[in-house]
Write an enzyme that holds these catalytic residues in place. Sequence first.
Site, PDB file in Angstrom:
ATOM      1  N   HIS A   1      -9.794   1.288  13.576  1.00 38.32           N
ATOM      2  CA  HIS A   1      -9.408   0.449  14.717  1.00 38.32           C
ATOM      3  C   HIS A   1      -9.727   1.230  15.988  1.00 38.32           C
ATOM      4  CE1 HIS A   1      -7.256  -1.930  17.511  1.00 38.32           C
ATOM      5  NE2 HIS A   1      -6.277  -1.061  17.683  1.00 38.32           N
TER       6      HIS A   1
ATOM      7  N   ASN B   1     -10.434  -2.012  23.291  1.00 36.78           N
ATOM      8  CA  ASN B   1      -9.565  -2.370  22.169  1.00 36.78           C
ATOM      9  C   ASN B   1      -9.439  -3.896  22.103  1.00 36.78           C
ATOM     10  OD1 ASN B   1      -7.435  -2.830  20.438  1.00 36.78           O
ATOM     11  ND2 ASN B   1      -6.071  -1.308  21.354  1.00 36.78           N
TER      12      ASN B   1
ATOM     13  N   CYS C   1      -2.947  -5.131  15.891  1.00 33.78           N
ATOM     14  CA  CYS C   1      -4.214  -4.414  15.637  1.00 33.78           C
ATOM     15  C   CYS C   1      -4.521  -4.280  14.152  1.00 33.78           C
ATOM     16  CB  CYS C   1      -4.169  -3.048  16.293  1.00 33.78           C
ATOM     17  SG  CYS C   1      -3.871  -3.191  18.055  1.00 33.78           S
TER      18      CYS C   1
HETATM   19  O1  UT7 Z   1      -4.104  -0.860  19.689  1.00 34.30           O
HETATM   20  C1  UT7 Z   1      -3.024  -0.380  18.973  1.00 34.30           C
HETATM   21  C2  UT7 Z   1      -1.906   0.151  19.729  1.00 34.30           C
HETATM   22  N1  UT7 Z   1      -2.211   0.864  20.916  1.00 34.30           N
HETATM   23  C3  UT7 Z   1      -2.614   2.144  20.925  1.00 34.30           C
HETATM   24  O2  UT7 Z   1      -2.895   2.743  19.908  1.00 34.30           O
HETATM   25  C4  UT7 Z   1      -2.651   2.835  22.260  1.00 34.30           C
HETATM   26  C5  UT7 Z   1      -2.020   4.191  22.188  1.00 34.30           C
HETATM   27  N2  UT7 Z   1      -1.832   4.818  23.466  1.00 34.30           N
HETATM   28  C6  UT7 Z   1      -2.874   5.272  24.246  1.00 34.30           C
HETATM   29  O3  UT7 Z   1      -4.027   5.104  23.898  1.00 34.30           O
HETATM   30  C7  UT7 Z   1      -2.541   6.050  25.475  1.00 34.30           C
HETATM   31  O4  UT7 Z   1      -1.160   6.303  25.498  1.00 34.30           O
HETATM   32  C8  UT7 Z   1      -2.963   5.362  26.813  1.00 34.30           C
HETATM   33  C9  UT7 Z   1      -4.472   5.359  26.926  1.00 34.30           C
HETATM   34  C10 UT7 Z   1      -2.432   3.934  26.872  1.00 34.30           C
HETATM   35  C11 UT7 Z   1      -2.412   6.179  27.978  1.00 34.30           C
HETATM   36  O5  UT7 Z   1      -2.860   7.528  27.886  1.00 34.30           O
HETATM   37  P1  UT7 Z   1      -1.841   8.752  27.935  1.00 34.30           P
HETATM   38  O6  UT7 Z   1      -2.667   9.957  27.810  1.00 34.30           O
HETATM   39  O7  UT7 Z   1      -0.801   8.524  26.882  1.00 34.30           O
HETATM   40  O8  UT7 Z   1      -1.253   8.634  29.376  1.00 34.30           O
HETATM   41  P2  UT7 Z   1       0.274   8.562  29.830  1.00 34.30           P
HETATM   42  O9  UT7 Z   1       0.787   7.187  29.715  1.00 34.30           O
HETATM   43  O10 UT7 Z   1       1.035   9.670  29.170  1.00 34.30           O
HETATM   44  O11 UT7 Z   1       0.127   8.939  31.353  1.00 34.30           O
HETATM   45  C12 UT7 Z   1      -0.287  10.255  31.778  1.00 34.30           C
HETATM   46  C13 UT7 Z   1      -0.448  10.227  33.287  1.00 34.30           C
HETATM   47  C14 UT7 Z   1       0.741   9.624  34.015  1.00 34.30           C
HETATM   48  O12 UT7 Z   1       0.866  10.290  35.275  1.00 34.30           O
HETATM   49  P3  UT7 Z   1       1.947  11.444  35.480  1.00 34.30           P
HETATM   50  O13 UT7 Z   1       3.279  10.810  35.188  1.00 34.30           O
HETATM   51  O14 UT7 Z   1       1.583  12.518  34.507  1.00 34.30           O
HETATM   52  O15 UT7 Z   1       1.748  11.820  36.921  1.00 34.30           O
HETATM   53  C15 UT7 Z   1       0.330   8.206  34.261  1.00 34.30           C
HETATM   54  O16 UT7 Z   1       0.968   7.614  35.372  1.00 34.30           O
HETATM   55  O17 UT7 Z   1      -1.574   9.406  33.623  1.00 34.30           O
HETATM   56  C16 UT7 Z   1      -1.143   8.362  34.520  1.00 34.30           C
HETATM   57  N3  UT7 Z   1      -1.932   7.167  34.199  1.00 34.30           N
HETATM   58  C17 UT7 Z   1      -3.118   6.927  34.754  1.00 34.30           C
HETATM   59  N4  UT7 Z   1      -3.868   7.596  35.660  1.00 34.30           N
HETATM   60  C18 UT7 Z   1      -5.044   7.062  36.007  1.00 34.30           C
HETATM   61  C19 UT7 Z   1      -1.626   6.176  33.324  1.00 34.30           C
HETATM   62  N5  UT7 Z   1      -2.602   5.276  33.319  1.00 34.30           N
HETATM   63  C20 UT7 Z   1      -3.548   5.704  34.190  1.00 34.30           C
HETATM   64  C21 UT7 Z   1      -4.785   5.194  34.595  1.00 34.30           C
HETATM   65  N6  UT7 Z   1      -5.496   5.914  35.492  1.00 34.30           N
HETATM   66  N7  UT7 Z   1      -5.293   4.049  34.101  1.00 34.30           N
END
Ligand code: UT7
Length: 332
Positions: A257, A287, A117
């Site tokens: 970004h 992204n 990125c």
């Molecule tokens: O581009 C450069 C590098 N990348 C980034 O900068 C990305 C950085 N990370 C992020 O933007 C976020 O971590 C994500 C958008 C990828 C994920 O969001 P999050 O708020 O960190 O979610 P999480 O992975 O902590 O998951 C929270 C909950 C989980 O459920 P439980 O365990 O709390 O029951 C996941 O299973 O949300 C669940 N979950 C979803 N639910 C519905 C994860 N993905 C999804 C989804 N839809 N697509």
Amino acid sequence: MSKKITAAITAVGGYVPEDKLTNFDLEKMVDTNDEWIRTRTGISERRILRGEGKATSDMVVPAVRQLCEKRGISPEEIDCLIVGTVTPDMVFPSTANIACDKLGAKNAWGFDVSAACSGFLYSLTQGAALIESGRYKKVVVCGADKMSAIVDYTDRATCIIFGDGAGAVLLEPNEEGYGIQDSILRSDGSGSNYLHMKAGGSLKPASIETVMAKEHFAYQEGQAVFKFAVKGMADVSAELLERNKLTGDDIAWLVPHQANLRIIDATASRMGLPKEKVMINIEKYGNTTAGTIPLCLWEWESRLNKGDNIVLAAFGGGFTWGATLVKWAYTV
Ligand code: UT7
């Protein structure tokens, strides 16, 4: 005594594929929903490059062509093309090499930069150095990724954020001080565990086993990356301001970004910038990895004014991160 040469951005081009992949489309593919995606990331839809035989260079080419048309130059006048990408057409030769051929940029040499990125910022700093050296007059810097080629559309935590797109800028020498002013680039290879592609490189060449284990897709531990990104992007942007004795009031635009709206908000707030000064198009394109920053410049070009101080900031896989200060060189 000859004046100091700076590298000014003198034209911007961009390309996004027509096909859209909306949150509602994703609802039919994985267990997710529009509300979750919008509130957790700020994304509503992204663009996907579809069609057999279409690759990253097919987005680089129209972006660079547009930039040449705007500037009134022929691709033959380009001295060098640098492409920031982690989705090259092939492992080798470089996408820059292939794109130069498609463009008819017969007099250019070029190379790809792999910095995820931060690929556009790394490439921009390199391109600026070529101009500042006095040796090159027209360097095109492009950020382009066909993320749909390496996204696992059964992995709901990853597939929702990425899209395809390309943006490009032309760098030319300037003797009035416009252009790239300063840049802080960082990298920390210990972060590679959190965001990488497991196979396909020399460490683990492609095999039936790597394909079956889905190891040719982007692997991301989202929460860990998020934590580092919020701190990394905000810290380096604040450091850049401080080092140049600037405050948020001196900055016309932040060009962050576009990985997650919450990361963008944290960076803007650390720099003391109101939302009106922040370029945000994540809702439309998601992204696009190296494509996000030049795609913002492309969309906002008509609102930029000569003399504007703008800060470009990125964080991504590697880890790689950085911020660049630009004094905008023209008003459209
Ligand atoms: O581009 C450069 C590098 N990348 C980034 O900068 C990305 C950085 N990370 C992020 O933007 C976020 O971590 C994500 C958008 C990828 C994920 O969001 P999050 O708020 O960190 O979610 P999480 O992975 O902590 O998951 C929270 C909950 C989980 O459920 P439980 O365990 O709390 O029951 C996941 O299973 O949300 C669940 N979950 C979803 N639910 C519905 C994860 N993905 C999804 C989804 N839809 N697509």
